[in-house]
Design a protein around this motif. Sequence first.
Motif, mmCIF file in Angstrom:
data_model
loop_
_atom_site.group_PDB
_atom_site.id
_atom_site.type_symbol
_atom_site.label_atom_id
_atom_site.label_comp_id
_atom_site.label_asym_id
_atom_site.label_seq_id
_atom_site.Cartn_x
_atom_site.Cartn_y
_atom_site.Cartn_z
ATOM 1 N N PHE A 38 -1.889 6.529 -8.715
ATOM 2 C CA PHE A 38 -0.933 7.550 -9.113
ATOM 3 C C PHE A 38 0.008 7.033 -10.197
ATOM 4 O O PHE A 38 0.411 7.770 -11.091
ATOM 5 C CB PHE A 38 -0.119 8.042 -7.910
ATOM 6 C CG PHE A 38 0.637 9.302 -8.200
ATOM 7 C CD1 PHE A 38 -0.015 10.512 -8.197
ATOM 8 C CD2 PHE A 38 1.983 9.270 -8.507
ATOM 9 C CE1 PHE A 38 0.665 11.683 -8.504
ATOM 10 C CE2 PHE A 38 2.664 10.434 -8.807
ATOM 11 C CZ PHE A 38 2.009 11.641 -8.802
ATOM 12 N N PHE A 60 -2.703 18.287 -2.943
ATOM 13 C CA PHE A 60 -2.019 17.120 -2.383
ATOM 14 C C PHE A 60 -1.474 17.433 -0.993
ATOM 15 O O PHE A 60 -1.588 16.619 -0.071
ATOM 16 C CB PHE A 60 -0.858 16.694 -3.294
ATOM 17 C CG PHE A 60 -1.240 15.672 -4.310
ATOM 18 C CD1 PHE A 60 -1.480 14.364 -3.925
ATOM 19 C CD2 PHE A 60 -1.355 16.009 -5.636
ATOM 20 C CE1 PHE A 60 -1.835 13.424 -4.859
ATOM 21 C CE2 PHE A 60 -1.709 15.069 -6.579
ATOM 22 C CZ PHE A 60 -1.951 13.780 -6.191
ATOM 23 N N ALA A 91 -4.150 17.415 1.352
ATOM 24 C CA ALA A 91 -4.588 16.041 1.576
ATOM 25 C C ALA A 91 -3.659 15.320 2.540
ATOM 26 O O ALA A 91 -4.069 14.394 3.235
ATOM 27 C CB ALA A 91 -4.637 15.296 0.241
ATOM 28 N N PRO A 102 0.811 -1.221 0.000
ATOM 29 C CA PRO A 102 0.000 0.000 0.000
ATOM 30 C C PRO A 102 0.840 1.266 0.000
ATOM 31 O O PRO A 102 0.389 2.308 -0.439
ATOM 32 C CB PRO A 102 -0.837 -0.108 1.272
ATOM 33 C CG PRO A 102 -0.273 -1.213 2.049
ATOM 34 C CD PRO A 102 0.685 -1.980 1.238
ATOM 35 N N VAL A 103 2.062 1.177 0.504
ATOM 36 C CA VAL A 103 2.921 2.358 0.537
ATOM 37 C C VAL A 103 3.769 2.429 -0.725
ATOM 38 O O VAL A 103 3.818 3.441 -1.405
ATOM 39 C CB VAL A 103 3.820 2.323 1.789
ATOM 40 C CG1 VAL A 103 4.750 3.505 1.776
ATOM 41 C CG2 VAL A 103 2.967 2.326 3.025
ATOM 42 N N ALA A 163 7.750 5.606 2.068
ATOM 43 C CA ALA A 163 7.451 5.985 0.697
ATOM 44 C C ALA A 163 8.663 6.622 0.037
ATOM 45 O O ALA A 163 9.392 7.334 0.663
ATOM 46 C CB ALA A 163 6.304 6.971 0.682
ATOM 47 N N TYR A 206 -6.788 10.761 -2.264
ATOM 48 C CA TYR A 206 -5.853 10.607 -1.146
ATOM 49 C C TYR A 206 -6.381 11.319 0.093
ATOM 50 O O TYR A 206 -6.270 10.805 1.212
ATOM 51 C CB TYR A 206 -4.471 11.147 -1.531
ATOM 52 C CG TYR A 206 -3.422 10.790 -0.509
ATOM 53 C CD1 TYR A 206 -2.859 9.522 -0.504
ATOM 54 C CD2 TYR A 206 -3.034 11.688 0.472
ATOM 55 C CE1 TYR A 206 -1.924 9.166 0.437
ATOM 56 C CE2 TYR A 206 -2.091 11.347 1.425
ATOM 57 C CZ TYR A 206 -1.542 10.078 1.404
ATOM 58 O OH TYR A 206 -0.620 9.716 2.336
ATOM 59 N N ALA A 207 -6.974 12.492 -0.129
ATOM 60 C CA ALA A 207 -7.529 13.218 1.014
ATOM 61 C C ALA A 207 -8.643 12.428 1.676
ATOM 62 O O ALA A 207 -8.777 12.410 2.902
ATOM 63 C CB ALA A 207 -8.032 14.582 0.562
ATOM 64 N N VAL A 238 -3.527 5.605 -2.386
ATOM 65 C CA VAL A 238 -3.825 5.596 -3.814
ATOM 66 C C VAL A 238 -3.621 4.196 -4.394
ATOM 67 O O VAL A 238 -3.684 4.010 -5.589
ATOM 68 C CB VAL A 238 -2.960 6.609 -4.595
ATOM 69 C CG1 VAL A 238 -3.434 8.020 -4.353
ATOM 70 C CG2 VAL A 238 -1.501 6.470 -4.250
ATOM 71 N N HIS A 244 4.165 1.804 10.836
ATOM 72 C CA HIS A 244 5.351 2.496 10.351
ATOM 73 C C HIS A 244 5.316 2.720 8.854
ATOM 74 O O HIS A 244 6.295 3.160 8.269
ATOM 75 C CB HIS A 244 6.612 1.687 10.702
ATOM 76 C CG HIS A 244 6.837 1.614 12.185
ATOM 77 N ND1 HIS A 244 7.806 0.836 12.738
ATOM 78 C CD2 HIS A 244 6.207 2.218 13.207
ATOM 79 C CE1 HIS A 244 7.760 0.952 14.066
ATOM 80 N NE2 HIS A 244 6.804 1.784 14.354
ATOM 81 N N GLU A 270 4.076 4.753 6.666
ATOM 82 C CA GLU A 270 4.247 5.994 5.924
ATOM 83 C C GLU A 270 5.683 6.476 5.836
ATOM 84 O O GLU A 270 6.000 7.316 5.014
ATOM 85 C CB GLU A 270 3.367 7.073 6.549
ATOM 86 C CG GLU A 270 1.919 6.823 6.233
ATOM 87 C CD GLU A 270 1.000 7.766 6.948
ATOM 88 O OE1 GLU A 270 -0.191 7.717 6.645
ATOM 89 O OE2 GLU A 270 1.464 8.526 7.818
ATOM 90 N N GLU A 271 6.543 5.929 6.653
ATOM 91 C CA GLU A 271 7.926 6.372 6.572
ATOM 92 C C GLU A 271 8.624 5.860 5.332
ATOM 93 O O GLU A 271 9.688 6.324 4.983
ATOM 94 C CB GLU A 271 8.719 5.887 7.803
ATOM 95 C CG GLU A 271 8.508 6.711 9.018
ATOM 96 C CD GLU A 271 7.326 6.208 9.813
ATOM 97 O OE1 GLU A 271 7.268 6.468 10.993
ATOM 98 O OE2 GLU A 271 6.443 5.532 9.240
ATOM 99 N N ALA A 298 -5.650 13.590 -5.907
ATOM 100 C CA ALA A 298 -5.445 14.331 -4.658
ATOM 101 C C ALA A 298 -6.663 14.193 -3.756
ATOM 102 O O ALA A 298 -6.539 13.938 -2.544
ATOM 103 C CB ALA A 298 -5.161 15.794 -4.965
#
Lengths: 516, 180
Positions: free
Chosen positions: A136, B48, B51, A69-70, A516, A187-188, A193, A511, A513-514, A184
């Motif tokens: 994306f 973005f 977001a 997912p990341v 990407a 994602y918000a 994505v 963890h 999100e770190e 965008a």
Amino acid sequence: MTEYTWLVPLPVVVPLFGAGLALALYRRPRLQRIISVVALSVVLVVAATLLVLADDGPLVVDIGGWAAPVGIDLVADRLSALMLTVSAAVTLCVQLYSLAQGEADGDEAAPVSIYHPTYLILAAGVANAFLSGDLFNIYVGFEILLAASYVLLTLGGTGERIRAGSIYVVVALLSSLLFLIAIALTYAAAGTVNLAQLAERLPEIDPGVRLLLQVMLLLAFGIKAAIFPLSAWLPDSYPTAPAPVTAVFAGLLTKVGVYAIIRTQTLLFPEGRMDDVLMWAALATMVVGILGAVAQDDLKRLLSFTLVSHIGYMLFGIALASQAGWSASIYYVAHHIIVQTGLFLVAGLIERRGGSTSLDSLGGLAKLAPVLAILFFIPAMNLGGIPPLSGFLGKVGLLQAGVADGSWLALTLVVGGVVTSLLTLYALIKAWNKAFWQTPPEPLPDATLPKGMVGSAAALVVLGLALTVAAGPLYGYAERAAAALDDRSVYIQSVLPEGGRGSGESVDVAHGEEDA
Amino acid sequence: MIDMSPNLVLVGVIVVLVTAGVYLLLERSLSRVLIGVILIGNGANLLFLVAGGAAGRPPLVGLELERDMADPLPQAMVLTAIVITLGMTAFLLAMAYRSWQLHRHDEVQDDVEDRRIARLAARDQRAFEDADTEESTTTLDEEAAETRDETDEGGPGPAGVGARSGEHDRPTDDRGEGSR
């Protein structure tokens, strides 16, 4: 099965690498040609292998070892593999055609040094869009192929191409911006994505927001796929490009949009709240497109309008939101890519032989160039849906699915589909009569057709016939692909096996999100 | 947990950027369209950022506390989008320049089909008034060759574009492309 996952990125990587190599060797046109043919052949072989492998279940690669997912993942499931194989076959045929054309005209006729790298990048972009499992990354794939298409469309920079190109580029940029804004917003709303994770999370968000996202994505893809109110750019921009470029655009670029619609509609928005709107759009696309084709007196423009019109069939199948509809749509996409590209290549041959594509100044080609007549007649009948050719099979599948649906809207679409089919036949027969049978208004120039060009166009026509001969297995494959689309858990499970993470590093969700 | 309420200033900036961008996109001149694309593109990039939630510390594992970190994913995407927009801008700029080289303007020209329909409509209009129809035997090809430079007569022509014959005002067109 996992030992073959290394194959999945190759359709993107090999053409990109070839493009760099071809660009570096711009002084060696011979070597460039060899590189591009080898690269596209490798892609075709890999795609065919993936087609076989993906039948046992999707192949997933987490790029660079970052978990799904990341990180970005590439997914080759049945739908992607089928699209990839057909597009690889078509790009290779068109490339051979343009090589033969370059040989016949001499290399001064076109700036070949940038043509080959750009063409390879186009192929890479198409493959990336088909394989991507990440919204994306689909955008990136679109941009790769669009950037290449801008260059190919304005090749040489003549006044006419700049005129057509400026419309095309501005419209394409607009759709890209819409797509970017939609990503965008996605994602918000959902915080991801990744398509598989989106499929899990989207049902949880507010239905109004979900509808907004769906509409935005449909708008962006609708422009690319040339669905009726968003299709006006196509017939004016495609015919000005060189014949092989028009052919590959017509065959592939709109289908990438259709593929993106199929993927997002089935995976992300299975509740189908836009289906009725899509039905109407499909009807309008079919009817308006074919009426435009009937009114044309230029072969390339006529074909461009039939292209718009037949997008309506695919959209019809998608909007039915049933397995039968989807499988018919998938089969129809494969059929249409090959047949439409073949017709544009033959139109290029006609232009060479007759000196024009205007139906008013052509004539008598059936006597002058009987091979050409056969090459035009077969795909034309195929497109018009004459049994037993593949166009007929695809349409029958769609009509059956429509009747099985049974709602009055679907039945209207069935009638619209039949009428469109007849009008297609009318438009193509008109073209046939004028170009091949009428006495030419003035004698046609004496020209010979290079064997390589005829050969590659013939290869595509034969491929179109092969779709008919192999219709049983192929339609079966399309049906299994549609079944996989219907059962979304297969896709989600193979991308995010357990604990909602793909293979590779960054295994811990907290963890994530770190990384990407 | 990071505060997820959007930054209103950023939202306001996005609104302004996209509005101005849409206005410019509707213009005829490619350079204005280009600026419009850049504005909307930047609006999307800001979107973005919004977001991604509130700004935080650099996302370096081991150096910062995880709850203080900014979300790096949208930043990676914005970076990609910026690069792509830059490339497209360069191409559009080159195309506008080429158009200026060829035609001394950089305006997006009418769809040939549109103009043909407009002309047909104009002819029908006259026919309705005095039943005297004008004969036209030009084909679409000839028409395309003639009409590609309709904007040459100074500015985007107002209404009546369709009624103009376009045959007498054929300007210095792209045949002279090699002269520069």
